[in-house]
Design a protein around this motif. Structure first.
Motif, short mmCIF file in Angstrom:
data_model
loop_
_atom_site.label_atom_id
_atom_site.label_comp_id
_atom_site.label_asym_id
_atom_site.label_seq_id
_atom_site.Cartn_x
_atom_site.Cartn_y
_atom_site.Cartn_z
N GLY A 154 3.06 38.88 22.62
CA GLY A 154 2.21 37.81 22.12
C GLY A 154 1.09 38.29 21.23
N VAL A 155 0.44 37.31 20.61
CA VAL A 155 -0.73 37.54 19.76
C VAL A 155 -1.90 36.85 20.43
CG1 VAL A 155 -1.75 37.17 17.48
CG2 VAL A 155 0.71 37.61 17.69
N PHE A 156 -3.01 37.56 20.54
CA PHE A 156 -4.22 37.03 21.17
C PHE A 156 -5.31 36.92 20.12
CE2 PHE A 156 -1.67 39.15 24.35
CZ PHE A 156 -1.62 38.21 25.36
N LYS A 157 -5.53 35.71 19.64
CA LYS A 157 -6.48 35.43 18.56
C LYS A 157 -7.91 35.57 19.05
CE LYS A 157 -7.50 33.63 14.48
NZ LYS A 157 -7.70 34.56 13.43
N ASP A 158 -8.74 36.31 18.30
CA ASP A 158 -10.16 36.49 18.63
C ASP A 158 -10.35 36.80 20.11
OD1 ASP A 158 -10.70 35.99 15.99
OD2 ASP A 158 -11.31 33.92 16.31
N HIS A 159 -9.62 37.77 20.61
CA HIS A 159 -9.52 38.03 22.05
C HIS A 159 -10.61 38.95 22.59
CE1 HIS A 159 -7.22 37.96 25.76
NE2 HIS A 159 -7.34 39.27 25.84
N ASP A 160 -10.97 39.98 21.85
CA ASP A 160 -11.97 40.95 22.30
C ASP A 160 -13.15 40.96 21.33
OD1 ASP A 160 -10.45 41.77 24.45
OD2 ASP A 160 -9.95 43.74 23.61
N ILE A 161 -14.28 41.39 21.85
CA ILE A 161 -15.45 41.61 21.00
C ILE A 161 -15.48 43.08 20.63
CG2 ILE A 161 -17.97 41.71 20.90
CD1 ILE A 161 -18.08 39.24 22.62
N LYS A 162 -15.54 43.36 19.35
CA LYS A 162 -15.73 44.72 18.86
C LYS A 162 -17.23 44.88 18.70
CE LYS A 162 -14.07 48.54 17.02
NZ LYS A 162 -13.61 49.62 17.85
N ARG A 163 -17.79 45.74 19.51
CA ARG A 163 -19.24 45.91 19.56
C ARG A 163 -19.77 46.58 18.29
NH1 ARG A 163 -20.01 42.52 23.45
NH2 ARG A 163 -18.93 43.01 25.35
N GLY A 164 -20.83 46.00 17.75
CA GLY A 164 -21.52 46.58 16.60
C GLY A 164 -22.81 47.23 17.05
N HIS A 165 -23.61 47.63 16.09
CA HIS A 165 -24.89 48.26 16.41
C HIS A 165 -25.85 47.26 17.07
CE1 HIS A 165 -23.84 51.96 14.43
NE2 HIS A 165 -23.51 51.29 13.34
N ILE A 167 -26.20 42.85 18.34
CA ILE A 167 -25.41 41.66 18.73
C ILE A 167 -24.90 40.92 17.50
CG2 ILE A 167 -25.99 39.31 19.47
CD1 ILE A 167 -25.83 40.36 22.11
N GLU A 168 -25.70 40.89 16.44
CA GLU A 168 -25.29 40.21 15.21
C GLU A 168 -24.11 40.91 14.54
OE1 GLU A 168 -28.64 41.15 15.66
OE2 GLU A 168 -29.17 39.17 16.45
N ASP A 169 -23.95 42.21 14.82
CA ASP A 169 -22.86 42.98 14.23
C ASP A 169 -21.55 42.85 15.00
OD1 ASP A 169 -24.55 43.95 12.26
OD2 ASP A 169 -25.01 45.79 13.34
N ASN A 170 -21.59 42.24 16.19
CA ASN A 170 -20.36 42.08 16.98
C ASN A 170 -19.39 41.17 16.24
OD1 ASN A 170 -21.50 43.61 18.99
ND2 ASN A 170 -21.93 41.89 20.34
N THR A 171 -18.10 41.51 16.32
CA THR A 171 -17.07 40.67 15.72
C THR A 171 -15.95 40.47 16.73
OG1 THR A 171 -15.96 42.60 14.77
CG2 THR A 171 -17.50 41.45 13.35
N TYR A 172 -15.24 39.38 16.59
CA TYR A 172 -14.08 39.15 17.43
C TYR A 172 -12.85 39.73 16.74
CZ TYR A 172 -16.84 36.14 20.41
OH TYR A 172 -17.78 35.69 21.28
N VAL A 173 -12.01 40.36 17.54
CA VAL A 173 -10.79 40.95 16.99
C VAL A 173 -9.58 40.34 17.69
CG1 VAL A 173 -11.85 43.13 16.27
CG2 VAL A 173 -10.93 42.91 18.58
N SER A 174 -8.51 40.25 16.94
CA SER A 174 -7.26 39.73 17.47
C SER A 174 -6.35 40.90 17.85
CB SER A 174 -6.56 38.84 16.44
OG SER A 174 -7.39 37.73 16.13
N LEU A 175 -5.54 40.68 18.88
CA LEU A 175 -4.68 41.73 19.42
C LEU A 175 -3.23 41.28 19.43
CD1 LEU A 175 -6.79 42.56 22.61
CD2 LEU A 175 -6.92 43.70 20.39
N ILE A 176 -2.34 42.25 19.33
CA ILE A 176 -0.92 42.00 19.52
C ILE A 176 -0.50 42.84 20.71
CG2 ILE A 176 1.39 42.22 18.53
CD1 ILE A 176 0.10 41.76 15.79
N GLN A 177 0.18 42.20 21.66
CA GLN A 177 0.59 42.88 22.89
C GLN A 177 2.09 43.12 22.93
OE1 GLN A 177 -1.28 41.92 26.69
NE2 GLN A 177 0.78 41.61 27.55
N TYR A 178 2.44 44.32 23.34
CA TYR A 178 3.83 44.72 23.59
C TYR A 178 3.98 45.07 25.06
CZ TYR A 178 5.38 44.80 18.75
OH TYR A 178 5.76 44.44 17.49
#
Length: 188
Positions: A154-165, A167-178
């Motif tokens: 499956g594909v998990f849209k905006d599933h995890d937060i990629k931490r930035g320096h 809080i404003e730099d944090n972004t959501y990332v999508s994942l593909i699971q096998y």
């Protein structure tokens, strides 16, 4: 299993990560391209990050809920990456995770290491299922999974937060699971 296992492949030795590996960890994991292509490696990557990671890997082995192997070339003892299984004991499954120094990309090293770790997970740990996820921006990681016979779940849209320096730099990332189940592994 009292002693940390050592796995050998045609070109690689996969073994316990040691304190003496910290300089290589800092050099290689400190590369911003590694941070950009993984879920949890920060940038900048500092010595305290390496020490905390090393402590986590040692604790995981003691608790039998995390097996993190250093990736080394047979002809060179220096650590060039890491690969391992984060175990979910209750459900008899694990998540496969890995990173490899940029100098060694596109040589089939991660694919070779993943094959050994999948065999370890199913044959030695007797797991029922192993999953792996990758950031949608890191298609090379997905190719490692496909080459090892894993199946897209499956594909998990905006599933995890990629931490930035900040809080404003944090972004959501999508994942593909096998995944690979024990029966799928046996049928390979």
């Amino acid at each position: 299993m009292e002693q940390f296992p050592t796995l050998r492949t045609e070109r690689l030795v996969l073994d316990q990560v040691k304190t003496s590996d910290i300089p290589n960890i800092l050099t290689y994991a400190g590369n911003i391209k590694i941070a950009e292509n993984t879920r949890s490696i920060p940038h900048p990557y500092l010595e305290e990050n390496a020490i905390a990671w090393l402590q986590m890997t040692n604790s995981g082995f003691k608790e039998k809920d995390n097996y993190m192997f250093g990736i080394r070339l047979k002809d060179s003892p220096g650590l060039i990456g890491a690969i391992g299984l984060d175990i979910n004991k209750e459900n008899n499954r694990a998540e496969l995770g890995y990173w490899l120094a940029e100098d060694f990309w596109n040589q089939g090293i991660t694919t070779e290491a993943a094959k050994a770790i999948l065999a370890f997970g199913f044959d030695k740990l007797k797991l029922n299922k192993i999953i792996a996820v990758y950031l949608t921006t890191n298609e090379a990681s997905g190719r490692v999974m496909v080459k090892n016979g894993m199946v897209k779940e499956g594909v998990f849209k905006d599933h995890d937060i990629k931490r930035g320096h900040t809080i404003e730099d944090n972004t959501y990332v999508s994942l593909i699971q096998y995944r690979m189940t024990k029966s799928e592994y046996k049928s390979l």
